[in-house]
Design a protein around this motif. Structure first.
Motif: not given
Ligand SMILES: Cc1cc2nc3c(=O)[nH]c(=O)nc-3n(C[C@H](O)[C@H](O)[C@H](O)COP(=O)(O)OP(=O)(O)OC[C@H]3O[C@@H](n4cnc5c(N)ncnc54)[C@H](O)[C@@H]3O)c2cc1C
Length: 495
Positions: A127-129, A138-140, A187-189, A240-242, A244-246, A452-454, A487-489
């Motif tokens: 829940g770092k976002s 919010d970039l939605a 983004g985060g992915f 990660g998001g350390n 800036g904002v992409v 880290d992403n998970i 730092r929320m990352n």
């Molecule tokens: C159901 C599920 C399935 C998943 N499947 C996969 C998978 O198949 N492969 C995989 O590699 N990972 C997977 N993940 C993990 C996923 O990559 C991370 O949860 C990732 O952070 C999601 O990105 P988001 O933009 O949706 O997240 P957010 O919650 O919006 O952000 C996560 C982090 O990224 C930062 N961030 C997001 N967008 C930006 C931006 N544009 N610029 C700068 N910082 C940004 C935020 O600040 C925050 O720190 C999965 C996660 C879930 C919940």
């Protein structure tokens, strides 16, 4: 979708019934700004501060997108993130619609040392976002994807979801590595690495990033690529998001016939030893076209399953041949592998991981799928419909890049095991988390490092997980975000 089709399979029925479908969509707020009083907020260091009404109004007037405050009809919809466990209330939500909006929101937070959370797709497991009492950027509303067919590349905005990237690319017979749930944000992915069913052929998503436009903590808009700001470009591929904002990513795409041999093979869990022992010997021989990885889960009626998720990105006849020895193991409950649209697989887990689910996850990188790991997988199996393990098969092209080539360090892994629990009732939060930790603990000795992403709660050191890349990351963080605004990352402290 194909969701109807998918729900017919035994595995889908199991998983879909096990995890609540709480709805994926959010209402889109109209452009509106309202700030009638000064509001209480929290600083980066956790100190209570006041945000002046005039300053909030100024931000709202300057931005194209709305600034939402508590009480606005769209505020509650906008603050919700994927994991229902994180029910937080930002002081304000800046719903950006342009580069300039992002820059203004970043300036607003930095000038006030205001706690800042950046939301891409909102999928952050921990829940770092979203944050309490800070600014949620919010970039939605920024989800556009521009495909350059001739160059086989795409510019994709930072708030897009994987479905937007896949759909826009596949419409032109092109694709890049994207994850397994289509409502995840690019983004985060991408910033964390990007594992998906094509990574054995095309590498991680970061291996397909040609450049990006990023707004750093100083409010500057920077174009980064191998030739421009190469350090920053290196850092955002795994750091990660350390940094800036992409605002947008530039991706390399690849030609693909979207009709691929794909689906699930499912056996009763009683046959797990036969299936996994075979997999341990066979998986090192896989072609780069074949993505195949084990899943262990429990149906709502208590039936345990061992399944293999399959995508063969190549000539289906060759895929059938390569898959034949696996299909010959034991007696399957279901063989759903056939030639079908790649999007069937890319969306099949969407419903069972719908927004609002309460969930916990841990993971570990596996360098070798050993017989000892198989033994422990069988012993540790938890027969509960709320728990499952998935694997992300790596190897192949993921290993074409060295440990230090990008910030993502775990290039030696053949696989990533993800431990996932999901439930609906808040009263089950502790039990749900404990179950996930228990399964992970039983297999942890077979893993080295984590994704880290998970990873959920950072109970391990971020520094050591980045291994030889940590010092460089901390230096780059010091150069571009000395005040640690972002730092929320999975936070890298500035050197
Ligand atoms: C159901 C599920 C399935 C998943 N499947 C996969 C998978 O198949 N492969 C995989 O590699 N990972 C997977 N993940 C993990 C996923 O990559 C991370 O949860 C990732 O952070 C999601 O990105 P988001 O933009 O949706 O997240 P957010 O919650 O919006 O952000 C996560 C982090 O990224 C930062 N961030 C997001 N967008 C930006 C931006 N544009 N610029 C700068 N910082 C940004 C935020 O600040 C925050 O720190 C999965 C996660 C879930 C919940």
């Amino acid at each position: 979708m194909n969701r109807r089709k998918f729900c017919k399979t035994a595995v889908a029925a199991s998983v879909a019934a096990s995890f609540p479908m709480l709805g994926c969509s959010r209402s889109e707020p109209p452009v509106a700004t309202s700030a009638n009083t000064s509001i209480r907020a929290i600083s980066l260091d956790g100190v209570e501060i006041e945000l002046e009404r005039a300053a909030i109004k100024e931000l709202g007037d300057a931005m194209t997108g709305p600034v939402l405050l508590s009480g606005h009809p769209d505020y509650d919809g906008a603050r919700k993130v994927w994991n229902g466990m994180h029910d937080k209330h930002p002081a304000l939500i800046a719903r950006c619609q342009s580069t300039d909006d992002i820059r203004r929101a970043v300036d607003f937070a930095r000038e006030r040392s205001l706690l800042l959370a950046v939301r891409g797709g909102g999928h952050s497991w921990p829940g770092k976002s979203v944050c309490d009492d800070g600014l949620m950027l919010d970039l939605a509303d920024m989800r556009n994807v521009d495909v350059d067919i001739a160059a086989q590349t795409a510019w994709c905005q930072g708030g897009a979801l994987l479905s937007h990237l896949d759909d826009a690319s596949l419409a032109h017979g092109l694709v890049t590595t994207a994850g397994v749930v289509s409502h995840t944000g690019v983004g985060g992915f991408t910033l964390g690495g990007g594992f998906g069913r094509l990574n054995r052929k095309y590498g991680l998503t970061i291996d397909n990033v040609l450049g990006a436009e990023i707004i750093t903590a100083d409010g500057k808009v920077r174009q980064v690529s191998a030739d421009n700001e190469p350090d920053l470009f290196w850092a955002i591929r795994g750091g990660g998001g350390n940094f800036g904002v992409v605002n947008k990513f530039h991706y390399q795409l690849h030609p693909m016939d979207r009709n691929v041999l794909s689906g699930m093979l499912v056996w009763p869990v009683a046959q797990a030893r036969d299936v996994l022992e075979f997999y341990a010997e066979w998986s090192p021989t896989l072609s780069r076209e074949l993505y195949v990885g084990p899943v262990m889960a429990t149906m709502p009626d208590g039936t345990g399953i061992i399944a293999m998720e399959v995508v063969y990105n190549g000539d289906p006849a060759s895929g059938e041949k390569e898959l034949a020895p696996l299909r010959a193991i034991g007696t399957m409950i279901d063989d759903g592998v056939k030639v079908q649209d790649y999007k069937v697989m890319q969306t099949k887990e969407d419903a069972m991981t719908a927004h609002g689910i309460r969930s916990y996850a841990k993971n570990g990188m596996v360098r070798e799928f050993t017989q000892a790991l198989v033994d422990d997988m069988i012993d540790a199996y938890i027969p509960d419909p709320r728990a499952a393990i998935f694997t992300h098969t790596a190897g192949g092209a993921v290993k074409d890049h060295g440990e230090r080539d990008t910030a993502f360090p775990h290039r030696n892994a053949e696989s990533m095991i993800v431990f996932f629990t999901g439930w609906a009732d808040p009263a089950q939060d502790e039990e749900g988390k404990a179950m996930c930790k228990q399964w992970h603990a039983a297999l942890e000795r077979h893993t080295g490092g984590y994704y880290d992403n998970i990873e959920q709660d950072g109970d391990k050191s971020v520094d050591s997980n980045y291994g030889p890349n940590f010092a460089r990351l901390a230096n780059i963080k010091g150069q571009f975000d000395a005040g640690n605004l972002f730092r929320m990352n999975s936070n890298i402290k500035p050197a």
